[in-house]
Write a protein that holds these residues in place. Structure first.
Motif, short mmCIF file in Angstrom:
data_model
loop_
_atom_site.label_atom_id
_atom_site.label_comp_id
_atom_site.label_asym_id
_atom_site.label_seq_id
_atom_site.Cartn_x
_atom_site.Cartn_y
_atom_site.Cartn_z
N LYS A 47 1.11 -1.54 -0.57
CA LYS A 47 0.13 -0.28 -0.17
C LYS A 47 0.67 1.55 -0.18
CE LYS A 47 -4.45 -0.08 1.71
NZ LYS A 47 -5.38 0.00 0.88
N ILE A 48 0.49 2.59 -1.05
CA ILE A 48 1.32 3.34 -0.26
C ILE A 48 0.78 4.28 0.63
CG2 ILE A 48 2.57 4.91 -2.19
CD1 ILE A 48 2.80 3.04 -4.24
N TRP A 49 1.18 5.45 1.53
CA TRP A 49 1.36 7.05 1.58
C TRP A 49 2.27 7.81 0.70
CZ3 TRP A 49 0.08 6.85 7.83
CH2 TRP A 49 -0.77 5.57 7.83
N LEU A 50 1.76 8.87 0.69
CA LEU A 50 2.41 10.24 0.43
C LEU A 50 2.77 11.29 0.98
CD1 LEU A 50 0.36 11.08 -3.17
CD2 LEU A 50 2.48 9.12 -3.13
N ALA A 51 3.54 11.42 1.52
CA ALA A 51 4.43 12.35 2.31
C ALA A 51 5.31 13.38 1.44
CB ALA A 51 5.33 11.79 3.23
N CYS A 52 4.93 14.94 2.78
CA CYS A 52 6.17 15.71 2.25
C CYS A 52 7.10 15.55 2.61
CB CYS A 52 5.25 17.26 2.61
SG CYS A 52 4.69 17.18 3.69
#
Length: 82
Positions: A47-52
């Motif tokens: 699964k993928i979470w995006l982060a700054c």
């Protein structure tokens, strides 16, 4: 009437640019945090979470504390893993 009518005219699929997954953050994403929950996902699933840049460490810590984090990879300008 079908389900697509419920979205209304002019509805969009999502933001044009990838944004951070941290709650209430709308900054552009720079990182992909890959994870899975071994209780419900097969070992190879990611699964993928995006982060700054500001929230990368917080999101990694959140996933690591729960034993879910697998890897963090840079997000290139086209939105793909590098």
């Amino acid at each position: 009437m079908n389900l697509f009518d419920l979205a209304g005219e002019g509805a969009t699929a999502g933001p044009a640019e990838p944004v951070c997954s941290r709650k209430a953050c709308r900054s552009g994403a720079e990182w992909q945090l890959l994870w899975n929950n071994p209780k419900i996902h097969t070992p190879e699933r990611r699964k993928i979470w995006l982060a700054c840049g500001e929230h990368r460490a917080w999101l990694e810590d959140y996933l690591q504390t729960r034993g879910l984090w697998k890897d963090t990879v840079a997000l290139d300008p086209t939105g793909k893993a590098s």
